[in-house]
Design a protein around this motif. Structure first.
Motif, PDB file in Angstrom:
ATOM      1  N   THR A 135       0.843  -1.194   0.000  1.00  0.00           N
ATOM      2  CA  THR A 135       0.000   0.000   0.000  1.00  0.00           C
ATOM      3  C   THR A 135       0.879   1.245   0.000  1.00  0.00           C
ATOM      4  OG1 THR A 135      -1.696  -1.178   1.250  1.00  0.00           O
ATOM      5  CG2 THR A 135      -1.856   1.229   1.169  1.00  0.00           C
ATOM      6  N   ARG A 136       0.750   2.056  -1.042  1.00  0.00           N
ATOM      7  CA  ARG A 136       1.604   3.231  -1.203  1.00  0.00           C
ATOM      8  C   ARG A 136       0.976   4.467  -0.577  1.00  0.00           C
ATOM      9  NH1 ARG A 136       5.767   3.100  -4.637  1.00  0.00           N
ATOM     10  NH2 ARG A 136       6.185   1.128  -5.683  1.00  0.00           N
ATOM     11  N   THR A 137       1.829   5.357  -0.105  1.00  0.00           N
ATOM     12  CA  THR A 137       1.361   6.626   0.456  1.00  0.00           C
ATOM     13  C   THR A 137       1.193   7.698  -0.608  1.00  0.00           C
ATOM     14  OG1 THR A 137       3.586   7.482   0.822  1.00  0.00           O
ATOM     15  CG2 THR A 137       2.632   6.124   2.587  1.00  0.00           C
ATOM     16  N   GLY A 138       1.820   7.517  -1.773  1.00  0.00           N
ATOM     17  CA  GLY A 138       1.797   8.530  -2.827  1.00  0.00           C
ATOM     18  C   GLY A 138       3.009   9.441  -2.824  1.00  0.00           C
ATOM     19  N   LEU A 139       3.914   9.264  -1.843  1.00  0.00           N
ATOM     20  CA  LEU A 139       5.058  10.172  -1.752  1.00  0.00           C
ATOM     21  C   LEU A 139       5.993  10.039  -2.946  1.00  0.00           C
ATOM     22  CD1 LEU A 139       6.707  12.291  -0.282  1.00  0.00           C
ATOM     23  CD2 LEU A 139       7.758  10.456   1.075  1.00  0.00           C
ATOM     24  N   SER A 140       6.224   8.827  -3.395  1.00  0.00           N
ATOM     25  CA  SER A 140       7.142   8.630  -4.519  1.00  0.00           C
ATOM     26  C   SER A 140       6.658   9.384  -5.755  1.00  0.00           C
ATOM     27  CB  SER A 140       7.276   7.139  -4.833  1.00  0.00           C
ATOM     28  OG  SER A 140       8.168   6.928  -5.903  1.00  0.00           O
ATOM     29  N   GLY A 141       5.382   9.290  -6.054  1.00  0.00           N
ATOM     30  CA  GLY A 141       4.828  10.008  -7.198  1.00  0.00           C
ATOM     31  C   GLY A 141       4.924  11.511  -7.028  1.00  0.00           C
ATOM     32  N   TYR A 142       4.664  11.986  -5.818  1.00  0.00           N
ATOM     33  CA  TYR A 142       4.768  13.421  -5.537  1.00  0.00           C
ATOM     34  C   TYR A 142       6.177  13.916  -5.813  1.00  0.00           C
ATOM     35  CZ  TYR A 142       5.003  17.753  -2.823  1.00  0.00           C
ATOM     36  OH  TYR A 142       5.214  19.050  -2.436  1.00  0.00           O
ATOM     37  N   LEU A 143       7.180  13.183  -5.321  1.00  0.00           N
ATOM     38  CA  LEU A 143       8.565  13.608  -5.509  1.00  0.00           C
ATOM     39  C   LEU A 143       8.924  13.660  -6.992  1.00  0.00           C
ATOM     40  CD1 LEU A 143      10.248  11.513  -2.669  1.00  0.00           C
ATOM     41  CD2 LEU A 143       9.751  13.972  -2.639  1.00  0.00           C
ATOM     42  N   ARG A 144       8.527  12.646  -7.726  1.00  0.00           N
ATOM     43  CA  ARG A 144       8.859  12.602  -9.155  1.00  0.00           C
ATOM     44  C   ARG A 144       8.168  13.730  -9.910  1.00  0.00           C
ATOM     45  NH1 ARG A 144       8.954   6.791  -8.202  1.00  0.00           N
ATOM     46  NH2 ARG A 144      11.129   6.120  -8.451  1.00  0.00           N
ATOM     47  N   GLU A 145       6.926  13.984  -9.577  1.00  0.00           N
ATOM     48  CA  GLU A 145       6.190  15.053 -10.262  1.00  0.00           C
ATOM     49  C   GLU A 145       6.800  16.424  -9.995  1.00  0.00           C
ATOM     50  OE1 GLU A 145       2.110  14.761  -9.146  1.00  0.00           O
ATOM     51  OE2 GLU A 145       1.802  12.862 -10.201  1.00  0.00           O
ATOM     52  N   HIS A 146       7.499  16.545  -8.881  1.00  0.00           N
ATOM     53  CA  HIS A 146       8.131  17.825  -8.531  1.00  0.00           C
ATOM     54  C   HIS A 146       9.624  17.843  -8.865  1.00  0.00           C
ATOM     55  CE1 HIS A 146       4.346  18.263  -6.351  1.00  0.00           C
ATOM     56  NE2 HIS A 146       4.598  19.560  -6.291  1.00  0.00           N
ATOM     57  N   GLY A 147      10.083  16.844  -9.594  1.00  0.00           N
ATOM     58  CA  GLY A 147      11.465  16.845 -10.057  1.00  0.00           C
ATOM     59  C   GLY A 147      12.505  16.603  -8.977  1.00  0.00           C
ATOM     60  N   ILE A 148      12.091  16.038  -7.846  1.00  0.00           N
ATOM     61  CA  ILE A 148      13.015  15.789  -6.737  1.00  0.00           C
ATOM     62  C   ILE A 148      13.713  14.443  -6.943  1.00  0.00           C
ATOM     63  CG2 ILE A 148      13.186  15.389  -4.238  1.00  0.00           C
ATOM     64  CD1 ILE A 148      10.737  17.338  -4.006  1.00  0.00           C
ATOM     65  N   GLU A 149      15.028  14.468  -6.862  1.00  0.00           N
ATOM     66  CA  GLU A 149      15.832  13.265  -7.095  1.00  0.00           C
ATOM     67  C   GLU A 149      16.620  12.826  -5.873  1.00  0.00           C
ATOM     68  OE1 GLU A 149      18.319  14.068 -10.466  1.00  0.00           O
ATOM     69  OE2 GLU A 149      16.651  14.821 -11.681  1.00  0.00           O
ATOM     70  N   THR A 150      16.829  13.745  -4.926  1.00  0.00           N
ATOM     71  CA  THR A 150      17.678  13.477  -3.757  1.00  0.00           C
ATOM     72  C   THR A 150      16.941  13.836  -2.487  1.00  0.00           C
ATOM     73  OG1 THR A 150      19.698  13.895  -5.017  1.00  0.00           O
ATOM     74  CG2 THR A 150      19.855  14.060  -2.621  1.00  0.00           C
ATOM     75  N   LEU A 151      16.986  12.939  -1.497  1.00  0.00           N
ATOM     76  CA  LEU A 151      16.340  13.164  -0.210  1.00  0.00           C
ATOM     77  C   LEU A 151      17.362  13.146   0.913  1.00  0.00           C
ATOM     78  CD1 LEU A 151      13.096  10.981  -0.276  1.00  0.00           C
ATOM     79  CD2 LEU A 151      13.247  13.472  -0.365  1.00  0.00           C
ATOM     80  N   TYR A 152      17.214  14.092   1.823  1.00  0.00           N
ATOM     81  CA  TYR A 152      17.970  14.127   3.073  1.00  0.00           C
ATOM     82  C   TYR A 152      16.963  13.876   4.184  1.00  0.00           C
ATOM     83  CZ  TYR A 152      21.664  16.274   0.294  1.00  0.00           C
ATOM     84  OH  TYR A 152      22.642  16.524  -0.655  1.00  0.00           O
ATOM     85  N   VAL A 153      17.171  12.819   4.966  1.00  0.00           N
ATOM     86  CA  VAL A 153      16.162  12.366   5.924  1.00  0.00           C
ATOM     87  C   VAL A 153      16.627  12.651   7.349  1.00  0.00           C
ATOM     88  CG1 VAL A 153      14.642  10.459   6.561  1.00  0.00           C
ATOM     89  CG2 VAL A 153      15.656  10.504   4.272  1.00  0.00           C
TER      90      VAL A 153
END
Length: 215
Positions: A135-153
């Protein structure tokens, strides 16, 4: 270390995990020294053009609560239909004071607050996938749609929600860094060491906040 994308690059984002009162000292599921992270995360946030915040948001009677399983106590592990589940004290119940984000958290430019753990029958450590791992939260799609490639957690707790989110980010193909000094761990039965090993095997990079000062 050469960072893939610096904090100011719009292809990078700061992912702030579960900085909520129930995870702070005195909370229902306290992480030692968790509140000490707030000033550092605020400073880091000012370096990033893109910030995303997660919020644990459980309905009452959630399946991950020990109270939902008579005869069991917090921190025991049971098997549920989707696999092993650590049982937790009642925490981050929707609308409760403990579920609120720390009032001193200053991230006014955060573009998304993602609530997780809302399904009463499935836990959710990761910001990307619930504990059934489908079950996905949708975050991966959100990041891709906004051109985000790198995450700092950053955030709480390092060996659970931070680690699971970082691993899933790496699996999804994002360049992933965990800022160690901007996290705190529960460290339950060796969970911290296991989390670092699992993250490392997936290519998650372990860095310190000072490495971003001149990035």
């Amino acid at each position: 270390m050469n960072l893939t994308h610096s904090p100011g690059d719009r292809r990078s984002a700061l992912l702030v995990i579960d900085m909520q009162y129930d995870f702070m000292p005195g909370g229902a599921l306290a992480v030692a020294d968790g509140d000490a992270l707030v000033p550092l995360i605020n400073r880091l946030g000012r370096q990033f053009a893109r910030v995303i915040v997660t919020q644990d948001w459980h309905p009452a009677g959630h399946i991950s609560f020990a109270d939902s399983h008579p005869g069991h106590v917090p921190f025991q592990t049971i098997t549920l239909p989707y696999g092993p589940q650590t049982l937790w004290p009642v925490h981050c119940v929707q609308g409760s004071d403990g579920a609120q984000l720390h009032e001193a958290l200053e991230l006014p430019h955060a573009q998304l607050i993602l609530r997780k753990g809302c399904n009463p029958a499935i836990d959710s450590y990761s910001a990307f996938l619930e504990a059934d791992r489908t079950t996905r939260t949708g975050l991966s799609g959100y990041l891709r749609e906004h051109g985000i490639e790198t995450l700092y957690v950053v955030g709480l707790a390092l060996d659970f929600c931070v680690a699971w989110s970082a691993q899933d980010a790496a699996r999804e193909g994002f360049n992933t860094y965990v800022i160690e000094d901007a996290c705190r761990a529960i460290d339950l039965n060796g969970s911290l060491q296991a989390a670092w090993q699992a993250m490392g095997e997936l290519g998650v990079q372990r860095i310190q906040s000072q490495q971003l000062q001149h990035a």
